[in-house]
Design a protein around this motif. Structure first.
Motif, PDB file in Angstrom:
ATOM      1  N   PHE A  56       0.832  -1.198   0.000  1.00 37.71           N
ATOM      2  CA  PHE A  56       0.000   0.000   0.000  1.00 37.71           C
ATOM      3  C   PHE A  56       0.871   1.254   0.000  1.00 37.71           C
ATOM      4  N   ARG A  57       0.512   2.190  -0.819  1.00 34.67           N
ATOM      5  CA  ARG A  57       1.172   3.491  -0.807  1.00 34.67           C
ATOM      6  C   ARG A  57       0.120   4.558  -0.672  1.00 34.67           C
ATOM      7  N   HIS A  58       0.442   5.587   0.122  1.00 35.53           N
ATOM      8  CA  HIS A  58      -0.554   6.608   0.433  1.00 35.53           C
ATOM      9  C   HIS A  58      -0.980   7.411  -0.791  1.00 35.53           C
ATOM     10  N   THR A  59      -0.191   7.309  -1.864  1.00 29.80           N
ATOM     11  CA  THR A  59      -0.535   8.076  -3.061  1.00 29.80           C
ATOM     12  C   THR A  59      -1.500   7.320  -3.972  1.00 29.80           C
ATOM     13  N   GLY A  60      -1.873   6.100  -3.544  1.00 34.71           N
ATOM     14  CA  GLY A  60      -2.801   5.312  -4.364  1.00 34.71           C
ATOM     15  C   GLY A  60      -2.476   3.848  -4.224  1.00 34.71           C
ATOM     16  N   ALA A  61      -3.406   3.061  -3.754  1.00 39.81           N
ATOM     17  CA  ALA A  61      -3.139   1.664  -3.442  1.00 39.81           C
ATOM     18  C   ALA A  61      -3.001   0.839  -4.707  1.00 39.81           C
ATOM     19  N   VAL A  62      -1.975  -0.019  -4.740  1.00 34.02           N
ATOM     20  CA  VAL A  62      -1.845  -0.999  -5.797  1.00 34.02           C
ATOM     21  C   VAL A  62      -2.616  -2.243  -5.380  1.00 34.02           C
ATOM     22  N   GLU A  63      -2.362  -2.734  -4.190  1.00 36.30           N
ATOM     23  CA  GLU A  63      -3.164  -3.794  -3.611  1.00 36.30           C
ATOM     24  C   GLU A  63      -2.991  -3.713  -2.097  1.00 36.30           C
ATOM     25  N   SER A  64      -3.958  -4.272  -1.391  1.00 39.37           N
ATOM     26  CA  SER A  64      -3.964  -4.153   0.061  1.00 39.37           C
ATOM     27  C   SER A  64      -2.816  -4.953   0.672  1.00 39.37           C
ATOM     28  N   PRO A  65      -1.946  -4.338   1.478  1.00 38.56           N
ATOM     29  CA  PRO A  65      -0.879  -5.075   2.150  1.00 38.56           C
ATOM     30  C   PRO A  65      -1.462  -5.905   3.290  1.00 38.56           C
ATOM     31  N   THR A  66      -0.832  -7.024   3.576  1.00 37.09           N
ATOM     32  CA  THR A  66      -1.288  -7.887   4.661  1.00 37.09           C
ATOM     33  C   THR A  66      -0.235  -7.921   5.751  1.00 37.09           C
ATOM     34  N   ILE A  67      -0.647  -7.619   6.975  1.00 42.83           N
ATOM     35  CA  ILE A  67       0.233  -7.607   8.140  1.00 42.83           C
ATOM     36  C   ILE A  67      -0.100  -8.792   9.027  1.00 42.83           C
ATOM     37  N   GLU A  68       0.929  -9.537   9.426  1.00 42.88           N
ATOM     38  CA  GLU A  68       0.756 -10.661  10.342  1.00 42.88           C
ATOM     39  C   GLU A  68       0.824 -10.143  11.779  1.00 42.88           C
ATOM     40  N   VAL A  69      -0.178 -10.471  12.598  1.00 45.76           N
ATOM     41  CA  VAL A  69      -0.197 -10.082  14.014  1.00 45.76           C
ATOM     42  C   VAL A  69      -0.137 -11.348  14.854  1.00 45.76           C
ATOM     43  N   GLN A  70       0.880 -11.472  15.675  1.00 46.37           N
ATOM     44  CA  GLN A  70       1.066 -12.675  16.476  1.00 46.37           C
ATOM     45  C   GLN A  70       0.976 -12.355  17.961  1.00 46.37           C
ATOM     46  N   PHE A  71       0.386 -13.272  18.723  1.00 45.40           N
ATOM     47  CA  PHE A  71       0.360 -13.130  20.179  1.00 45.40           C
ATOM     48  C   PHE A  71       0.586 -14.492  20.801  1.00 45.40           C
ATOM     49  N   LYS A  72       1.030 -14.490  22.068  1.00 43.99           N
ATOM     50  CA  LYS A  72       1.266 -15.738  22.791  1.00 43.99           C
ATOM     51  C   LYS A  72       0.275 -15.847  23.933  1.00 43.99           C
ATOM     52  N   GLY A  73       0.004 -17.085  24.346  1.00 41.74           N
ATOM     53  CA  GLY A  73      -0.885 -17.299  25.476  1.00 41.74           C
ATOM     54  C   GLY A  73      -2.347 -17.151  25.096  1.00 41.74           C
ATOM     55  N   VAL A  87      -6.865  -3.733  14.194  1.00 46.37           N
ATOM     56  CA  VAL A  87      -7.839  -4.036  13.140  1.00 46.37           C
ATOM     57  C   VAL A  87      -8.578  -2.781  12.692  1.00 46.37           C
ATOM     58  N   ASP A  88      -8.979  -1.930  13.641  1.00 48.76           N
ATOM     59  CA  ASP A  88      -9.675  -0.695  13.275  1.00 48.76           C
ATOM     60  C   ASP A  88      -8.796   0.204  12.414  1.00 48.76           C
ATOM     61  N   SER A  89      -7.518   0.312  12.795  1.00 48.53           N
ATOM     62  CA  SER A  89      -6.596   1.148  12.030  1.00 48.53           C
ATOM     63  C   SER A  89      -6.364   0.568  10.636  1.00 48.53           C
ATOM     64  N   ALA A  90      -6.265  -0.758  10.551  1.00 44.23           N
ATOM     65  CA  ALA A  90      -6.074  -1.400   9.251  1.00 44.23           C
ATOM     66  C   ALA A  90      -7.257  -1.125   8.328  1.00 44.23           C
ATOM     67  N   ALA A  91      -8.463  -1.159   8.892  1.00 43.07           N
ATOM     68  CA  ALA A  91      -9.652  -0.887   8.081  1.00 43.07           C
ATOM     69  C   ALA A  91      -9.632   0.536   7.536  1.00 43.07           C
ATOM     70  N   GLU A  92      -9.176   1.483   8.354  1.00 40.44           N
ATOM     71  CA  GLU A  92      -9.114   2.878   7.930  1.00 40.44           C
ATOM     72  C   GLU A  92      -8.069   3.089   6.841  1.00 40.44           C
ATOM     73  N   LEU A  93      -6.957   2.339   6.918  1.00 42.83           N
ATOM     74  CA  LEU A  93      -5.841   2.562   6.004  1.00 42.83           C
ATOM     75  C   LEU A  93      -5.850   1.621   4.804  1.00 42.83           C
ATOM     76  N   ALA A  95      -5.589  -1.722   4.802  1.00 41.56           N
ATOM     77  CA  ALA A  95      -4.688  -2.862   4.948  1.00 41.56           C
ATOM     78  C   ALA A  95      -5.465  -4.078   5.439  1.00 41.56           C
ATOM     79  N   SER A  96      -4.864  -5.250   5.302  1.00 43.21           N
ATOM     80  CA  SER A  96      -5.449  -6.490   5.805  1.00 43.21           C
ATOM     81  C   SER A  96      -4.601  -7.009   6.958  1.00 43.21           C
ATOM     82  N   VAL A  97      -5.256  -7.709   7.888  1.00 43.34           N
ATOM     83  CA  VAL A  97      -4.574  -8.236   9.067  1.00 43.34           C
ATOM     84  C   VAL A  97      -4.885  -9.721   9.195  1.00 43.34           C
ATOM     85  N   VAL A  98      -3.837 -10.509   9.447  1.00 44.22           N
ATOM     86  CA  VAL A  98      -3.999 -11.926   9.768  1.00 44.22           C
ATOM     87  C   VAL A  98      -3.501 -12.128  11.194  1.00 44.22           C
TER      88      VAL A  98
END
Length: 342
Positions: A56-73, A87-93, A95-98
């Protein structure tokens, strides 16, 4: 990657592998309808050429970037509220989140890069030097939320003003007249725990109050740790009249441990937590706590991850967001103002 360097494309990988662009795209996106030997060949070439999916680039999206979010426990209130901010921020920008649990299996970073992930956000996960080296080879930037340990200089992190929060919590108890104040925290070597504990000590020392060794205990950031730790504190010959807990779950354990001994909160024991999760608001009584801006921290981590994925530089390797004391019903003046310990 230098500003003018040419990014390896799917077409380049397809030509080298002798397959169609569509086939390479299926491998990148984890599709199952590719022959095993073809998949292996394409994955080797993707790794060899350090292929990075379009971002993703702020000047115009080519395709949605995907960010991996990991947690333990477990999926605690802390983790859930942090994820909500991401997730809320990703929706605004755009982006996709896994979201996944951190397993750190062999070649995990390379597999994430091959699957098209653009960066990794870790919620307090612990990474070894070997893990960081693999991330570096894969080209995936890492952002850690509320790191348990001082991060490597290759890692970006987002936290809160833990020392100031510990200071504010303890000053609040002192202002109510408490002098026998204990600290019940998380893992002894966790950076956030040490900062909160140092804030606690600084507030008491400023009042000329010595802190007995028995008044400072560490464990885990769990309800069970609060139960056990508070039991040990309340069974002392001279127990504290107030406890500053390292997080809200510990604080709720303290409240229950007091209740089991016939003590009332806050009449017989004042309790302060840390985080201001839903646990603090639903506790009985509702907890006085230090608000850590978890959703804002998650949103900040997501924005940093996107900038790094786009080849930009972050303003700082570590950012701290402000904490705030939230006074509710779990704190009150002691029945009698006790002398300072020692």
């Amino acid at each position: 990657m230098p500003p003018n360097a040419r990014r390896t494309t799917l077409a380049d990988i397809a030509q080298a592998a002798g397959v169609s662009v569509a086939t390479v795209s299926k491998v990148v996106n984890g599709r199952g309808d590719v022959a095993p030997h073809t998949r292996t060949r394409v994955q080797e070439l993707l790794h060899q050429h350090a292929y990075l999916a379009p971002v993703f680039r702020h000047t115009g999206a080519v395709e949605s970037p995907t960010i991996e979010v990991q947690f333990k426990g477990g999926l605690t209130s802390y983790v859930a509220e942090t994820l909500e901010g991401i997730v809320d921020s990703a929706a605004e920008l755009g982006a996709s989140v896994v979201v996944s649990k951190a397993s750190l299996a062999p070649h995990w970073a390379r597999n994430l890069a091959t699957a098209g992930r653009r960066a990794v956000i870790a919620v307090t996960s612990v990474y070894t030097t070997a893990h960081l080296n693999e991330l570096a080879r894969s080209g995936l930037p890492l952002v850690v939320l509320d790191p348990l340990h001082l991060p490597d200089n290759r890692v970006h992190s987002v936290g809160a003003t833990n020392f100031a929060g510990g200071l504010a919590a303890t000053r609040h108890l002192l202002s109510l007249g408490h002098r026998r104040v204990a600290y019940l925290g998380g893992p002894a070597m966790a950076v956030c725990n040490q900062a909160r504990m140092h804030g606690y000590r600084a507030a008491l020392e400023a009042e000329g109050a010595r802190v007995p060794d028995a008044y400072v205990r560490t464990g885990d950031f769990t309800y069970e740790s609060g139960l056990l730790g508070a039991g040990a504190l309340l069974d002392l010959r001279e127990p504290p009249t107030a406890v500053f807990a390292g997080n809200d779950e510990i604080a709720v354990g303290v409240v229950e441990s007091a209740r089991a001994r016939g003590l009332r909160v806050p009449e017989d024991l004042s309790v302060v937590g840390f985080d201001d999760t839903s646990v603090a608001r639903m506790a009985s009584p509702p907890l006085t706590t230090v608000r850590q801006p978890l959703r804002e921290m998650g949103a900040t981590a997501l924005r940093i991850a996107l900038r790094l994925a786009d080849g930009e530089k972050a303003e700082s390797h570590h950012l701290e967001l402000a904490t705030e004391l939230v006074v509710r019903a779990s704190t009150a003046p002691p029945r009698e103002v006790p002398p300072a310990p020692g």
